[in-house]
Design a protein around this motif. Structure first.
Motif, PDB file in Angstrom:
ATOM      1  N   HIS A 282       0.687  -1.204   0.095  1.00 58.60           N
ATOM      2  CA  HIS A 282      -0.221  -0.045  -0.104  1.00 58.60           C
ATOM      3  C   HIS A 282       0.864   1.270  -0.070  1.00 58.60           C
ATOM      4  O   HIS A 282       1.646   1.503   0.756  1.00 58.60           O
ATOM      5  N   ARG A 283       0.549   2.259  -0.919  1.00 59.35           N
ATOM      6  CA  ARG A 283       1.126   3.338  -1.016  1.00 59.35           C
ATOM      7  C   ARG A 283       0.247   4.433  -1.822  1.00 59.35           C
ATOM      8  O   ARG A 283      -0.669   3.791  -2.087  1.00 59.35           O
ATOM      9  N   HIS A 298       0.222   1.048   6.818  1.00 55.33           N
ATOM     10  CA  HIS A 298       0.456  -0.227   6.388  1.00 55.33           C
ATOM     11  C   HIS A 298      -0.036  -1.260   7.421  1.00 55.33           C
ATOM     12  O   HIS A 298       0.842  -2.203   7.840  1.00 55.33           O
ATOM     13  N   ALA A 343       8.318  -0.825   5.141  1.00 55.99           N
ATOM     14  CA  ALA A 343       7.057  -1.846   5.121  1.00 55.99           C
ATOM     15  C   ALA A 343       7.195  -2.886   4.055  1.00 55.99           C
ATOM     16  O   ALA A 343       6.811  -4.118   4.377  1.00 55.99           O
TER      17      ALA A 343
END
Length: 377
Positions: A282-283, A298, A343
């Motif tokens: 996820h970003r 995250h 992460a």
């Protein structure tokens, strides 16, 4: 920086950020939904890792205070089957590499290190909106608002700040956890105390398991883990303590009494904690004036890294802002790129510990992971 940072969430990540900013003379205000520091129990023991959680406390100038919170002997691990037979018993070696400390006391240490009034309790966020020019308005349930020049979402899995940056939402992981406590266990629950041992216990079978650890003051803290569809806990009132206890106890029918007592003899009402996660990797693209840290950024299944990463996120963001006092955007961009990489590294290194514990070969799959042996039932 003279403009204060507005931090949403007084968890470990948000408080570490506020503390590191304070160390560098940067003002911050933390808004927390809970009405008071002691509004709820803050979880059990937490092992802080040298390169992340402990490094964050070094940056916060609190490592010596942390050492006073460590509970000795808690780095012992025991694996059992459902009959209560000990399959692996690893004593605490005394190295203290990943020391265990009560999460609640760690949070209080961070709170005590901040100037009075830094945390504004009873501020539940109802909405966040962009105002333009890198500024954001935060609305609270008490009908107050605040306009932030620098907004940080440290508000966990169900972050109200995240939608400013990402459309991602947490998804159910397929495992739920029910939390219980036995107080004064040596006196009142000696068989369970003996089963748990000096540190942590993993009593496992396919699709279910009991994860228990010994806290201070003789308290046994247990998470009953169940691989269940979401409907398993949405089709009845989970706030009915007796009904939830009975439903969970039924899943462990026939297990050793010293183990089932960890559920049935709880001194507190059981608490259901379904496990949710954000998508791997996820970003988001940079949005001026706002960022996230910790589970808001995250969220993963429990892997021993979540709180450590959140504290590291907070510390590194604080240091980045201190390094760029006249250019918050450069600091936020640096923070996000470093956080995304951290992460991703944790995800890549994830050995699946959480799911292995209760997979189809449990407890032998966990034994294989911990000892390097072949998993055989």
């Amino acid at each position: 920086m003279t403009a204060p940072a507005t931090i949403i969430g007084a968890g470990l990540g948000g408080l570490t950020l506020a503390r590191v900013l304070h160390v560098h003379g940067i003002p911050a205000t933390v808004y927390e939904a809970e009405p008071a520091p002691d509004a709820r129990r803050q979880g059990g023991l937490l092992d802080l890792h040298p390169h992340s959680g402990q490094a964050a406390l070094e940056a916060a100038g609190l490592i010596e205070e942390f050492h006073k919170l460590i509970l000795p002997g808690r780095e012992a691990y025991r694996v059992m089957n459902q009959a209560g037979n000990v399959l692996l018993d690893l004593p605490d070696t005394g190295t203290g590499e990943r020391p265990e400390a009560p999460r609640g006391e760690l949070r209080q240490m961070l709170l005590d290190s901040l100037p009075t009034g830094t945390v504004r309790w009873g501020h539940k966020v109802t909405a966040v909106q962009a105002l333009g020019d890198s500024r954001h308005q935060v609305d609270f349930a008490d009908n107050t608002t605040v306009v932030a020049d620098l907004l940080i979402g440290a508000d966990g899995a169900w972050s109200r700040v995240r939608p400013l940056l990402s459309k991602a939402t947490p998804q159910y992981f397929g495992v739920c956890s029910v939390e219980t406590f036995l107080s004064d266990a040596e006196t009142l629950h000696p068989a369970s105390a003996k089963a748990v041992g000096a540190g942590s216990l993993f009593a496992l079978a396919p699709g279910r398991g009991l994860l228990a650890h010994r806290e201070g003051g003789g308290t046994l803290h247990t998470y009953a883990q169940l691989k269940k569809p979401q409907e398993w806990f949405t089709d009845f009132d989970t706030t009915d303590a007796a009904a939830l206890t009975a439903r969970v106890a039924k899943e462990f029918d026939g297990w050793a009494p010293a183990l089932t007592a960890l559920i049935t003899d709880s001194n507190t009402p059981p608490v259901l904690r379904p496990i949710f996660t954000l998508p791997a990797g996820h970003r988001w693209d940079r949005v001026p004036g706002v960022t996230l840290l910790g589970d808001a950024a995250h969220l993963r299944a429990p892997n021993g890294e979540g709180a450590n990463l959140a504290m590291q996120d907070g510390a590194e963001l604080g240091r980045a802002l201190a390094a760029h006092p006249d250019d918050a955007e450069t600091a936020l961009a640096a923070h996000e790129q470093a956080m995304f990489a951290r992460a991703a590294a944790v995800e890549a290194d994830d050995d699946g510990f959480y799911t292995i514990m209760i997979d189809n070969h449990a407890p032998h799959s966990l034994l294989a992971l911990m000892t390097g042996a072949e998993p055989n039932a």
